[in-house]
Design a protein around this motif. Sequence first.
Motif, mmCIF file in Angstrom:
data_model
loop_
_atom_site.group_PDB
_atom_site.id
_atom_site.type_symbol
_atom_site.label_atom_id
_atom_site.label_comp_id
_atom_site.label_asym_id
_atom_site.label_seq_id
_atom_site.Cartn_x
_atom_site.Cartn_y
_atom_site.Cartn_z
ATOM 1 N N THR A 1 -12.490 51.120 56.594
ATOM 2 C CA THR A 1 -12.669 50.021 55.640
ATOM 3 C C THR A 1 -11.378 49.247 55.448
ATOM 4 O O THR A 1 -11.353 48.008 55.524
ATOM 5 C CB THR A 1 -13.147 50.577 54.288
ATOM 6 O OG1 THR A 1 -14.425 51.186 54.457
ATOM 7 C CG2 THR A 1 -13.245 49.468 53.255
ATOM 8 N N SER B 1 -10.271 47.320 58.673
ATOM 9 C CA SER B 1 -11.029 46.085 58.897
ATOM 10 C C SER B 1 -10.668 45.030 57.858
ATOM 11 O O SER B 1 -10.647 43.840 58.151
ATOM 12 C CB SER B 1 -12.530 46.378 58.854
ATOM 13 O OG SER B 1 -12.930 46.867 57.589
ATOM 14 N N ALA B 2 -10.352 45.456 56.636
ATOM 15 C CA ALA B 2 -9.952 44.515 55.596
ATOM 16 C C ALA B 2 -8.559 43.953 55.835
ATOM 17 O O ALA B 2 -8.206 42.905 55.293
ATOM 18 C CB ALA B 2 -10.018 45.191 54.225
ATOM 19 N N GLU C 1 -17.128 35.787 48.615
ATOM 20 C CA GLU C 1 -16.142 36.406 49.494
ATOM 21 C C GLU C 1 -16.379 36.112 50.967
ATOM 22 O O GLU C 1 -15.429 35.973 51.729
ATOM 23 C CB GLU C 1 -16.152 37.927 49.262
ATOM 24 C CG GLU C 1 -15.068 38.684 49.989
ATOM 25 C CD GLU C 1 -13.669 38.399 49.469
ATOM 26 O OE1 GLU C 1 -12.707 38.570 50.246
ATOM 27 O OE2 GLU C 1 -13.539 38.015 48.299
ATOM 28 N N MET D 1 -12.738 37.019 59.163
ATOM 29 C CA MET D 1 -13.662 37.745 58.302
ATOM 30 C C MET D 1 -14.750 38.485 59.070
ATOM 31 O O MET D 1 -15.577 39.175 58.462
ATOM 32 C CB MET D 1 -14.292 36.758 57.309
ATOM 33 C CG MET D 1 -13.250 36.082 56.429
ATOM 34 S SD MET D 1 -13.886 34.682 55.500
ATOM 35 C CE MET D 1 -14.808 35.530 54.235
ATOM 36 N N ARG E 1 -15.467 42.195 58.448
ATOM 37 C CA ARG E 1 -16.060 42.462 57.134
ATOM 38 C C ARG E 1 -17.248 41.540 56.892
ATOM 39 O O ARG E 1 -17.541 41.167 55.751
ATOM 40 C CB ARG E 1 -15.014 42.263 56.032
ATOM 41 C CG ARG E 1 -13.762 43.088 56.192
ATOM 42 C CD ARG E 1 -14.007 44.548 55.974
ATOM 43 N NE ARG E 1 -14.435 44.850 54.625
ATOM 44 C CZ ARG E 1 -14.922 46.025 54.256
ATOM 45 N NH1 ARG E 1 -15.086 46.989 55.165
ATOM 46 N NH2 ARG E 1 -15.286 46.243 53.005
ATOM 47 N N LYS F 1 -19.842 41.296 53.825
ATOM 48 C CA LYS F 1 -19.339 42.018 52.663
ATOM 49 C C LYS F 1 -18.989 41.008 51.565
ATOM 50 O O LYS F 1 -18.314 40.016 51.798
ATOM 51 C CB LYS F 1 -18.096 42.836 53.018
ATOM 52 C CG LYS F 1 -18.354 43.969 53.999
ATOM 53 C CD LYS F 1 -19.230 45.047 53.375
ATOM 54 C CE LYS F 1 -19.397 46.230 54.321
ATOM 55 N NZ LYS F 1 -20.238 47.290 53.729
ATOM 56 N N PRO G 1 -5.396 44.174 51.995
ATOM 57 C CA PRO G 1 -6.702 44.774 52.317
ATOM 58 C C PRO G 1 -7.245 45.627 51.178
ATOM 59 O O PRO G 1 -8.452 45.738 50.997
ATOM 60 C CB PRO G 1 -6.411 45.610 53.564
ATOM 61 C CG PRO G 1 -4.955 45.919 53.486
ATOM 62 C CD PRO G 1 -4.321 44.719 52.852
ATOM 63 N N LYS H 1 -8.755 43.222 48.821
ATOM 64 C CA LYS H 1 -9.938 42.571 49.387
ATOM 65 C C LYS H 1 -11.201 43.383 49.149
ATOM 66 O O LYS H 1 -12.248 42.834 48.788
ATOM 67 C CB LYS H 1 -9.746 42.329 50.886
ATOM 68 C CG LYS H 1 -10.963 41.662 51.544
ATOM 69 C CD LYS H 1 -10.687 41.239 52.968
ATOM 70 C CE LYS H 1 -11.926 40.646 53.619
ATOM 71 N NZ LYS H 1 -12.449 39.484 52.884
ATOM 72 N N VAL H 2 -11.133 44.697 49.326
ATOM 73 C CA VAL H 2 -12.338 45.506 49.165
ATOM 74 C C VAL H 2 -12.799 45.527 47.707
ATOM 75 O O VAL H 2 -13.996 45.640 47.420
ATOM 76 C CB VAL H 2 -12.120 46.940 49.696
ATOM 77 C CG1 VAL H 2 -11.893 46.919 51.202
ATOM 78 C CG2 VAL H 2 -10.958 47.635 48.998
ATOM 79 N N GLU I 1 -14.526 42.160 47.099
ATOM 80 C CA GLU I 1 -15.874 42.182 47.677
ATOM 81 C C GLU I 1 -16.875 42.786 46.695
ATOM 82 O O GLU I 1 -17.977 42.274 46.504
ATOM 83 C CB GLU I 1 -15.872 42.977 48.982
ATOM 84 C CG GLU I 1 -15.154 42.293 50.132
ATOM 85 C CD GLU I 1 -15.017 43.193 51.347
ATOM 86 O OE1 GLU I 1 -14.589 42.705 52.405
ATOM 87 O OE2 GLU I 1 -15.336 44.406 51.251
#
Length: 371
Positions: A59, A62-63, A124, A217, A220, A223, A246, A249-250, A253
């Motif tokens: 996660t 990728s972020a 997002e 993006m 993700r 997301k 990152p 970012k999660v 989201e």
Amino acid sequence: MLSSLNAPAASLVKPATSAAPARGRAVISKAQGSAQQKELQLIGPEPQRFAVAKGQLTTIASAAFPFLMRLGSGGFVSGYSVSLVKDDGKYAMLEGLGRKMREESAALSGFNRPQQPITLYEFEGCPFCRKVREAVNILDLDVLFKPCPKDGPNWRPEANQKGGKRMFPYMVDDNTGTAMYESDAIISYLFNTYGDGKVPLGLRLGPLTAISCGLAMLPRALKGSAYTPSKLPEQPLVYWGYEASPFCKVVREKLCELELPHIQRSCARGSPKRQELYERRGRFQARSLVCCHTLPQVRAGGQLVSPPAAPVLTFCGFWGLSEQPVLARFCLPLTASLHSRLQAPYLEDPNTGKAMFESASIIQTRMLCEL
């Protein structure tokens, strides 16, 4: 000064009286921040300097891709600089031998600051929205985000009603009585009104900027774009973070999927808000630099690892992600120590009087679910 943090949700949708921007004035004063801070209970685990939560490696990796694809845009404030100064007890990236490595910006103090938070309707997963969010972080603006995920029942219909178009992003600035669509127009407005008028190259390449944001993006994809049923809070959450991280970012989201309104206290590298958060919580960690010789043991991937005998400067940021006990991707000899543990994201909920660090804990906790 801003009173939106203490206002009911109904007031968030009412236009405020127009007020001219103030030069060098923050949206939320330190006095207000301190008063609010006393009422907040810090919950969750102690923030870890040197670890990605178990099961979160993919996660976070990728972020982190947008940061690389966008060459760090949105990760540094306008006029960012690093200097070596004498130790004065304030937040700094590193310290050692009576000296500190300090991140700052001389430019920000000369910029106009909005007296009320600018409102942004966006979501997002939109590359055009990302462009505007990067501009917000570069200018170190505090913004009230009203997330508009697909099928969201609240802010998306409101944006359509106010602006008359099914387009995003949509900006409303009650400080100047301005409302507009189109990401390039919004970015130009923000830099002309709250900056020096000079839009960074990475944000003024037209279609190339939008394409690079879209490609960034892809890992993700979707997301933060689809609505998850939730209960709206009476007051907006207060979110400390910045676009390039990152870990931030999660969390963003999740806030977007739940359609939770939140005031973002932008704190990209060089932001004076990092010192403000340090004074309030005594920490601000963005997974950047750690000097291993100051630690008897280092936690990596849930395991305690003894540091090397020789002092080294260890980089464990966006590229140093591993669930295995890895001390570094590269090491440089240095005699220094981490000045303070400071971390983004940091989320405050005035509705419950709780606050929390650590992206994985924020997402997994019932703090958001109980709203």
